[in-house]
Design an enzyme around this catalytic site. Structure first.
Site, PDB file in Angstrom:
ATOM      1  NE  ARG A  81      -6.861 -40.243  -0.297  1.00  0.00           N
ATOM      2  CZ  ARG A  81      -6.036 -41.096  -0.900  1.00  0.00           C
ATOM      3  NH1 ARG A  81      -4.741 -40.855  -0.939  1.00  0.00           N
ATOM      4  NH2 ARG A  81      -6.509 -42.193  -1.452  1.00  0.00           N
ATOM      5  NE  ARG A  93      -2.924 -45.421  -4.940  1.00  0.00           N
ATOM      6  CZ  ARG A  93      -4.121 -45.187  -4.400  1.00  0.00           C
ATOM      7  NH1 ARG A  93      -5.090 -46.060  -4.558  1.00  0.00           N
ATOM      8  NH2 ARG A  93      -4.329 -44.088  -3.727  1.00  0.00           N
ATOM      9  CE  LYS A 149     -12.478 -47.250  -1.861  1.00  0.00           C
ATOM     10  NZ  LYS A 149     -11.314 -47.004  -0.991  1.00  0.00           N
ATOM     11  NE  ARG A 206     -14.514 -41.249  -0.756  1.00  0.00           N
ATOM     12  CZ  ARG A 206     -13.713 -41.878  -1.618  1.00  0.00           C
ATOM     13  NH1 ARG A 206     -14.204 -42.426  -2.701  1.00  0.00           N
ATOM     14  NH2 ARG A 206     -12.447 -41.960  -1.384  1.00  0.00           N
ATOM     15  NE  ARG A 250      -5.030 -41.551  -6.218  1.00  0.00           N
ATOM     16  CZ  ARG A 250      -6.075 -42.216  -5.724  1.00  0.00           C
ATOM     17  NH1 ARG A 250      -6.460 -43.352  -6.293  1.00  0.00           N
ATOM     18  NH2 ARG A 250      -6.750 -41.756  -4.701  1.00  0.00           N
TER      19      ARG A 250
HETATM   20  P1  AP5 Z   1      -6.137 -49.616  -4.489  1.00  0.00           P
HETATM   21  O1  AP5 Z   1      -6.839 -50.767  -5.115  1.00  0.00           O
HETATM   22  O2  AP5 Z   1      -5.705 -48.489  -5.363  1.00  0.00           O
HETATM   23  O3  AP5 Z   1      -6.944 -49.073  -3.222  1.00  0.00           O
HETATM   24  P2  AP5 Z   1      -8.254 -48.176  -3.166  1.00  0.00           P
HETATM   25  O4  AP5 Z   1      -9.058 -48.669  -2.005  1.00  0.00           O
HETATM   26  O5  AP5 Z   1      -8.938 -48.097  -4.487  1.00  0.00           O
HETATM   27  O6  AP5 Z   1      -7.578 -46.799  -2.771  1.00  0.00           O
HETATM   28  P3  AP5 Z   1      -7.907 -45.308  -3.228  1.00  0.00           P
HETATM   29  O7  AP5 Z   1      -6.814 -44.470  -2.612  1.00  0.00           O
HETATM   30  O8  AP5 Z   1      -8.091 -45.194  -4.699  1.00  0.00           O
HETATM   31  O9  AP5 Z   1      -9.224 -45.059  -2.504  1.00  0.00           O
HETATM   32  P4  AP5 Z   1      -9.837 -43.717  -2.169  1.00  0.00           P
HETATM   33  O10 AP5 Z   1     -11.191 -44.141  -1.777  1.00  0.00           O
HETATM   34  O11 AP5 Z   1      -9.105 -42.896  -1.175  1.00  0.00           O
HETATM   35  O12 AP5 Z   1      -9.631 -42.858  -3.490  1.00  0.00           O
HETATM   36  P5  AP5 Z   1     -10.581 -42.484  -4.703  1.00  0.00           P
HETATM   37  O13 AP5 Z   1      -9.791 -42.567  -5.927  1.00  0.00           O
HETATM   38  O14 AP5 Z   1     -11.879 -43.203  -4.625  1.00  0.00           O
HETATM   39  O15 AP5 Z   1      -4.852 -50.227  -3.720  1.00  0.00           O
HETATM   40  C1  AP5 Z   1      -3.927 -49.392  -3.057  1.00  0.00           C
HETATM   41  C2  AP5 Z   1      -2.505 -49.999  -3.195  1.00  0.00           C
HETATM   42  O16 AP5 Z   1      -2.461 -51.236  -2.485  1.00  0.00           O
HETATM   43  C3  AP5 Z   1      -2.078 -50.319  -4.638  1.00  0.00           C
HETATM   44  O17 AP5 Z   1      -0.730 -50.042  -4.794  1.00  0.00           O
HETATM   45  C4  AP5 Z   1      -2.348 -51.836  -4.782  1.00  0.00           C
HETATM   46  O18 AP5 Z   1      -1.463 -52.436  -5.712  1.00  0.00           O
HETATM   47  C5  AP5 Z   1      -2.060 -52.305  -3.360  1.00  0.00           C
HETATM   48  N1  AP5 Z   1      -2.872 -53.470  -2.973  1.00  0.00           N
HETATM   49  C6  AP5 Z   1      -4.181 -53.714  -3.264  1.00  0.00           C
HETATM   50  N2  AP5 Z   1      -4.589 -54.873  -2.722  1.00  0.00           N
HETATM   51  C7  AP5 Z   1      -3.500 -55.373  -2.065  1.00  0.00           C
HETATM   52  C8  AP5 Z   1      -3.275 -56.563  -1.291  1.00  0.00           C
HETATM   53  N3  AP5 Z   1      -4.258 -57.491  -1.096  1.00  0.00           N
HETATM   54  N4  AP5 Z   1      -2.052 -56.756  -0.756  1.00  0.00           N
HETATM   55  C9  AP5 Z   1      -1.054 -55.839  -0.944  1.00  0.00           C
HETATM   56  N5  AP5 Z   1      -1.190 -54.702  -1.679  1.00  0.00           N
HETATM   57  C10 AP5 Z   1      -2.407 -54.478  -2.218  1.00  0.00           C
HETATM   58  O19 AP5 Z   1     -10.920 -40.948  -4.351  1.00  0.00           O
HETATM   59  C11 AP5 Z   1      -9.927 -39.941  -4.451  1.00  0.00           C
HETATM   60  C12 AP5 Z   1     -10.542 -38.597  -4.052  1.00  0.00           C
HETATM   61  O20 AP5 Z   1     -11.621 -38.268  -4.956  1.00  0.00           O
HETATM   62  C13 AP5 Z   1     -11.181 -38.546  -2.659  1.00  0.00           C
HETATM   63  O21 AP5 Z   1     -10.227 -38.268  -1.648  1.00  0.00           O
HETATM   64  C14 AP5 Z   1     -12.207 -37.410  -2.842  1.00  0.00           C
HETATM   65  O22 AP5 Z   1     -11.592 -36.141  -2.779  1.00  0.00           O
HETATM   66  C15 AP5 Z   1     -12.712 -37.641  -4.263  1.00  0.00           C
HETATM   67  N6  AP5 Z   1     -13.891 -38.534  -4.309  1.00  0.00           N
HETATM   68  C16 AP5 Z   1     -13.973 -39.745  -4.918  1.00  0.00           C
HETATM   69  N7  AP5 Z   1     -15.193 -40.275  -4.750  1.00  0.00           N
HETATM   70  C17 AP5 Z   1     -15.906 -39.379  -4.016  1.00  0.00           C
HETATM   71  C18 AP5 Z   1     -17.230 -39.367  -3.485  1.00  0.00           C
HETATM   72  N8  AP5 Z   1     -18.085 -40.376  -3.691  1.00  0.00           N
HETATM   73  N9  AP5 Z   1     -17.608 -38.275  -2.775  1.00  0.00           N
HETATM   74  C19 AP5 Z   1     -16.788 -37.237  -2.565  1.00  0.00           C
HETATM   75  N10 AP5 Z   1     -15.515 -37.185  -3.025  1.00  0.00           N
HETATM   76  C20 AP5 Z   1     -15.080 -38.261  -3.746  1.00  0.00           C
END
Ligand code: AP5
Length: 223
Positions: A171, A127, A13, A88, A160
Site C-alpha cells: 500500500r 490500529r 485521514k 487517489r 483490518r
Molecule cells: P487512520 O486515521 O485510520 O489513518 P488513515 O490515513 O485513514 O489510514 P487508512 O489505512 O485508512 O488509509 P488508506 O488510505 O490506506 O485506506 P483506505 O481505507 O482509504 O489512523 C491510522 C492509525 O493511527 C489509527 O490507529 C489511529 O488511531 C492512529 N493515529 C491517527 N492519528 C494519530 C496521531 N496524530 N498520533 C498517533 N496515532 C494516530 O483504503 C483501503 C483500500 O481501499 C485501499 O488500499 C484500496 O484498495 C481501496 N480504495 C480506497 N479508496 C480508493 C480509491 N479512491 N481508489 C482506489 N482504491 C481505493
C-alpha cells in the site's frame, strides 16, 4: 466546506476526517469505509473490490469514480463534505474536477497530511477499528476505554486485513507511485495545504483548522 484529505496509508485521514466532519457539521465520505461495507455485505462491488484491497492495490478508477459520483449526488441539499481516500490517482482527480465543474461547486481546499514512514507502519500495525460504527483506535496511542470493545457502540474491535505487514508495504508503494503525484496536481491549482501529521490528534486537528481558516481568508480577499 468542500475538502479533500490526502496522505499515505495510516497518516490519520480517517481520524481527522471524522473530527472535521463533526466540527463543521458536514459529511465524511470515506471510499475505504464504503468499500469495506460492500465487502461485508458481499455485494458485486464488494466482491470485486476485495481482490484489490487484499493485495494492497487500488480498485479500478472507473469503479471508484462511479461510487463517488453516486455519493456526491445523494448529499442532502448539496451540503459540503470531507472526502477521505478519494481521489487517489490523476484520473480520479480529473473526474472529480469535471463532476464539480458540472455542478459549479469547486473544491475549497486539499489538505495533505505528512508523517514519516516508520510512524506510518507503527500506526497501521497497532490500529483497531470498529466494524459497526467505523471508529478508529490504536492499541498504544488511542486505546478504547472498554478494552477490546468499541467505546461508542460496544462492538468487538478488529484489525483490518490489509494492515498485515506485507500488504502495508505494498500500500505504501502504491501510494508513492499513484497518489503522491496528486500533490503537484493540487499545488499547481493553488488548493494544496501541507500539514504536519505528527503529534497528538488534537494538535493535528488544530493545525488543519488554522490552515482552513487561512484558506478561507485568502478566498474572501480574492473575491
Ligand atoms: P487512520 O486515521 O485510520 O489513518 P488513515 O490515513 O485513514 O489510514 P487508512 O489505512 O485508512 O488509509 P488508506 O488510505 O490506506 O485506506 P483506505 O481505507 O482509504 O489512523 C491510522 C492509525 O493511527 C489509527 O490507529 C489511529 O488511531 C492512529 N493515529 C491517527 N492519528 C494519530 C496521531 N496524530 N498520533 C498517533 N496515532 C494516530 O483504503 C483501503 C483500500 O481501499 C485501499 O488500499 C484500496 O484498495 C481501496 N480504495 C480506497 N479508496 C480508493 C480509491 N479512491 N481508489 C482506489 N482504491 C481505493
Amino acid at each position: 466546506m468542500r475538502l479533500v484529505l490526502l496522505g499515505a496509508p495510516g497518516v490519520g485521514k480517517g481520524t481527522q476526517a471524522q473530527r472535521l466532519a463533526q466540527r463543521y457539521q458536514t459529511v465524511r465520505i470515506s471510499t475505504g469505509d464504503l468499500l469495506r461495507e460492500a465487502v461485508r455485505q458481499q455485494t458485486p462491488l464488494g466482491l470485486e473490490a476485495k481482490r484489490y484491497m487484499d493485495q494492497g492495490t487500488l480498485v479500478p478508477d472507473g469503479v471508484m469514480i462511479g461510487l463517488v459520483r453516486e455519493q456526491l449526488s445523494a448529499r442532502p441539499g448539496r451540503s459540503g463534505y470531507v472526502l477521505d481516500g478519494f481521489p487517489r490517482t490523476i484520473a480520479q482527480a480529473d473526474a472529480l474536477g469535471r463532476l464539480l465543474d458540472e455542478c459549479r461547486e469547486p473544491l475549497d481546499t486539499v489538505v495533505d497530511l505528512e508523517v514519516n514512514e516508520p510512524e506510518l507502519v507503527r500506526r497501521l500495525s497497532g490500529r483497531r477499528t470498529c466494524p459497526k460504527c467505523q471508529r478508529v483506535y490504536h492499541v498504544e496511542s488511542a486505546p478504547s476505554a472498554r478494552g477490546a470493545r468499541c467505546e461508542a457502540c460496544g462492538a468487538t474491535l478488529v484489525q483490518r486485513d490489509d494492515d498485515r505487514p506485507e500488504t502495508v508495504k505494498k500500500r505504501l508503494a502504491v501510494y508513492r507511485e499513484q497518489t503522491r503525484p496528486l500533490l503537484d496536481y493540487y499545488r499547481e491549482r493553488g488548493l494544496l495545504r501541507g500539514i504536519d501529521g505528527l503529534g497528538p490528534v488534537d494538535d493535528v486537528t488544530e493545525r488543519i483548522v488554522r490552515q482552513l481558516e487561512a484558506a478561507d481568508r485568502q478566498r474572501v480577499g480574492r473575491s
